[in-house]
Scaffold this active site. Structure first.
Site, PDB file in Angstrom:
ATOM      1  N   ARG A  21       0.798  -1.227   0.000  1.00  0.00           N
ATOM      2  CA  ARG A  21       0.000   0.000   0.000  1.00  0.00           C
ATOM      3  C   ARG A  21       0.829   1.274   0.000  1.00  0.00           C
ATOM      4  O   ARG A  21       0.349   2.331  -0.404  1.00  0.00           O
ATOM      5  CB  ARG A  21      -0.931   0.021   1.219  1.00  0.00           C
ATOM      6  CG  ARG A  21      -0.181   0.049   2.524  1.00  0.00           C
ATOM      7  CD  ARG A  21      -1.047   0.274   3.743  1.00  0.00           C
ATOM      8  NE  ARG A  21      -0.205   0.289   4.934  1.00  0.00           N
ATOM      9  CZ  ARG A  21       0.468   1.353   5.368  1.00  0.00           C
ATOM     10  NH1 ARG A  21       0.386   2.503   4.700  1.00  0.00           N
ATOM     11  NH2 ARG A  21       1.222   1.283   6.451  1.00  0.00           N
ATOM     12  N   ARG A 172      -2.324 -19.630  32.146  1.00  0.00           N
ATOM     13  CA  ARG A 172      -1.682 -19.573  30.834  1.00  0.00           C
ATOM     14  C   ARG A 172      -2.465 -18.709  29.851  1.00  0.00           C
ATOM     15  O   ARG A 172      -2.296 -18.830  28.635  1.00  0.00           O
ATOM     16  CB  ARG A 172      -1.489 -20.992  30.292  1.00  0.00           C
ATOM     17  CG  ARG A 172      -0.507 -21.829  31.123  1.00  0.00           C
ATOM     18  CD  ARG A 172      -0.151 -23.126  30.420  1.00  0.00           C
ATOM     19  NE  ARG A 172      -1.296 -24.023  30.331  1.00  0.00           N
ATOM     20  CZ  ARG A 172      -1.563 -24.988  31.224  1.00  0.00           C
ATOM     21  NH1 ARG A 172      -0.769 -25.150  32.266  1.00  0.00           N
ATOM     22  NH2 ARG A 172      -2.610 -25.779  31.071  1.00  0.00           N
ATOM     23  N   ARG A 173      -3.296 -17.834  30.379  1.00  0.00           N
ATOM     24  CA  ARG A 173      -4.115 -16.953  29.532  1.00  0.00           C
ATOM     25  C   ARG A 173      -3.848 -15.482  29.842  1.00  0.00           C
ATOM     26  O   ARG A 173      -4.732 -14.639  29.732  1.00  0.00           O
ATOM     27  CB  ARG A 173      -5.593 -17.286  29.729  1.00  0.00           C
ATOM     28  CG  ARG A 173      -5.957 -18.701  29.288  1.00  0.00           C
ATOM     29  CD  ARG A 173      -7.337 -19.098  29.740  1.00  0.00           C
ATOM     30  NE  ARG A 173      -7.381 -19.332  31.188  1.00  0.00           N
ATOM     31  CZ  ARG A 173      -8.463 -19.740  31.851  1.00  0.00           C
ATOM     32  NH1 ARG A 173      -9.587 -19.957  31.199  1.00  0.00           N
ATOM     33  NH2 ARG A 173      -8.418 -19.926  33.160  1.00  0.00           N
ATOM     34  N   CYS A 192       0.398  -3.225  14.329  1.00  0.00           N
ATOM     35  CA  CYS A 192       1.397  -4.167  13.796  1.00  0.00           C
ATOM     36  C   CYS A 192       1.822  -5.129  14.902  1.00  0.00           C
ATOM     37  O   CYS A 192       1.726  -6.337  14.744  1.00  0.00           O
ATOM     38  CB  CYS A 192       2.597  -3.411  13.246  1.00  0.00           C
ATOM     39  SG  CYS A 192       2.226  -2.384  11.810  1.00  0.00           S
ATOM     40  N   ARG A 214       2.258  -8.790  13.317  1.00  0.00           N
ATOM     41  CA  ARG A 214       1.735  -9.256  12.030  1.00  0.00           C
ATOM     42  C   ARG A 214       2.601  -8.792  10.875  1.00  0.00           C
ATOM     43  O   ARG A 214       2.749  -9.487   9.865  1.00  0.00           O
ATOM     44  CB  ARG A 214       0.295  -8.764  11.826  1.00  0.00           C
ATOM     45  CG  ARG A 214       0.176  -7.263  11.715  1.00  0.00           C
ATOM     46  CD  ARG A 214      -1.188  -6.798  11.230  1.00  0.00           C
ATOM     47  NE  ARG A 214      -1.216  -5.340  11.176  1.00  0.00           N
ATOM     48  CZ  ARG A 214      -0.818  -4.615  10.143  1.00  0.00           C
ATOM     49  NH1 ARG A 214      -0.343  -5.207   9.052  1.00  0.00           N
ATOM     50  NH2 ARG A 214      -0.864  -3.298  10.184  1.00  0.00           N
ATOM     51  N   HIS A 255       9.822  -7.658   6.698  1.00  0.00           N
ATOM     52  CA  HIS A 255      10.150  -7.057   5.403  1.00  0.00           C
ATOM     53  C   HIS A 255      11.134  -5.902   5.528  1.00  0.00           C
ATOM     54  O   HIS A 255      11.247  -5.259   6.577  1.00  0.00           O
ATOM     55  CB  HIS A 255       8.883  -6.588   4.676  1.00  0.00           C
ATOM     56  CG  HIS A 255       8.051  -5.629   5.472  1.00  0.00           C
ATOM     57  ND1 HIS A 255       6.982  -6.028   6.229  1.00  0.00           N
ATOM     58  CD2 HIS A 255       8.119  -4.279   5.624  1.00  0.00           C
ATOM     59  CE1 HIS A 255       6.428  -4.981   6.816  1.00  0.00           C
ATOM     60  NE2 HIS A 255       7.107  -3.902   6.461  1.00  0.00           N
ATOM     61  N   VAL A 256      11.818  -5.660   4.412  1.00  0.00           N
ATOM     62  CA  VAL A 256      12.766  -4.559   4.277  1.00  0.00           C
ATOM     63  C   VAL A 256      12.319  -3.710   3.095  1.00  0.00           C
ATOM     64  O   VAL A 256      12.129  -4.222   1.988  1.00  0.00           O
ATOM     65  CB  VAL A 256      14.192  -5.092   4.040  1.00  0.00           C
ATOM     66  CG1 VAL A 256      15.117  -3.976   3.589  1.00  0.00           C
ATOM     67  CG2 VAL A 256      14.729  -5.765   5.292  1.00  0.00           C
ATOM     68  N   TYR A 257      12.134  -2.416   3.331  1.00  0.00           N
ATOM     69  CA  TYR A 257      11.780  -1.517   2.229  1.00  0.00           C
ATOM     70  C   TYR A 257      12.986  -1.297   1.319  1.00  0.00           C
ATOM     71  O   TYR A 257      14.129  -1.247   1.783  1.00  0.00           O
ATOM     72  CB  TYR A 257      11.263  -0.182   2.774  1.00  0.00           C
ATOM     73  CG  TYR A 257       9.854  -0.263   3.294  1.00  0.00           C
ATOM     74  CD1 TYR A 257       8.776  -0.204   2.426  1.00  0.00           C
ATOM     75  CD2 TYR A 257       9.598  -0.417   4.656  1.00  0.00           C
ATOM     76  CE1 TYR A 257       7.473  -0.294   2.900  1.00  0.00           C
ATOM     77  CE2 TYR A 257       8.303  -0.514   5.136  1.00  0.00           C
ATOM     78  CZ  TYR A 257       7.248  -0.452   4.243  1.00  0.00           C
ATOM     79  OH  TYR A 257       5.959  -0.555   4.706  1.00  0.00           O
TER      80      TYR A 257
END
Length: 323
Positions: A21, A172-173, A192, A214, A255-257
């Protein structure tokens, strides 16, 4: 921090080009993970100067449920300015409330998650239980021809995590997250770093954190988010009487721009320095010392309460942020 450089190299070696995007291509690698033992040092990038105060200012803003770029700036963090005031899609969004507004991002969801229940008026036991749990009735509505009551409360997810660590560390929650489908369109940027799980061990008095992200801009975002996650774990440990231990960091889309490649390739030529130590101000109460539970300090900490000791770094490097 060799793990960071290894991640960068993996993306350069194995990543695939993608459009996105922002209009700036990325080399993307699905599924990446880093793991740090915080007893061995703080995961600060050393192959360039870390914007430590800016990252801590952002974290403090999240803890205070900040939704304004102006409030982030006041805490020493300017990274939200472009998203608030220069993103054309957000500027045209009907939910934007004026200059510097970001919508209900990150900390708003962490500290004030909007929770609703639509219950039949006839279900007296359910309504009574909801009211006992802090919900309040906000409306009466007809649903499928039957009378219902609409109830609401704001859930402080992070405070609930601290309370559970304090009262039931074997649970564990113990987690919080910021991905609220009902409000994504109201945010300048969807979260993110979105899911945090605390894992205390009452036997060793150590606490660990798993963080799922994410989508991570490895050039600019990863050093920031590593700093924030590790600092948050230190803070939660201080307030609950646990030593911070394992910090596991999972990335969906690493990722890498394309326009960050020169900066990252330069970092790959530099030898990392030893990890520094994070020092918390003495004014933040230490439950292990006082035995007094004071969770209100989640929103009372200041950026100046966090400092790095023994931080050596190479020369600063910069790259543009994709918006």
């Amino acid at each position: 921090m060799k793990q960071y450089l290894d991640l960068v190299q993996s993306i350069l070696d194995q990543g695939a080009w993608q459009e996105n995007r922002t209009g700036v291509r990325t080399l993307s690698l699905p599924g990446a993970a880093l793991r740090f033992d915080l007893q061995q040092g703080f995961p600060a990038v050393t192959t360039k100067k870390l914007a430590f105060k800016s990252a801590i200012g952002e974290m403090v803003g999240f803890l205070r449920a900040t939704r304004s770029a102006a409030q982030f700036r006041a805490l020493g963090c300017k990274v939200w300015d472009q998203n608030a005031n220069e993103n054309e899609q957000w500027l045209a969004n009907p939910y934007r409330e004026g200059p510097d507004d970001l919508g209900p991002v990150y900390g708003v969801q962490w500290r004030h998650w909007p929770a609703y229940k639509l219950l039949p008026r006839s279900a007296g036991g359910q309504v009574a239980d909801a009211l006992a749990r802090g919900y309040r009735q906000v409306a009466e509505v007809a649903e499928n021809g039957a009378p219902h009551v609409l109830l609401y409360k704001a859930v402080d997810q992070l405070r609930q995590c601290l309370d559970t660590i304090h009262q039931s560390p074997g649970d564990r929650r113990i987690l919080f997250h910021g991905w609220n489908w009902a409000q994504i369109e109201e945010m300048a940027l969807p979260p993110c770093h979105l899911l945090y799980q605390f894992l205390p061990n009452a036997g060793t008095r150590e606490i660990s954190l798993c963080l799922y992200i994410r989508s991570n801009d490895v050039g600019l975002g990863t050093p920031f988010n590593l700093t924030e996650g590790a600092a948050l774990l230190h803070l939660v440990g201080r307030l609950t009487g646990y030593k911070p231990r394992w910090f596991s960091y999972f990335i969906g889309d690493a990722h890498v721009y394309e326009n960050h490649l020169p900066m990252l390739r330069e970092q790959l030529t530099r030898e990392p320095y030893p990890a520094p130590q994070l020092v918390l101000s003495d004014r933040i109460p230490d439950f292990a010392v006082t035995g007094k539970y004071e969770p209100q300090w989640l929103e009372q900490v200041e950026p100046g309460d966090f400092t790095l000791s023994g931080y050596q770094h190479h020369a600063p490097l910069t790259a543009p942020m994709a918006v």
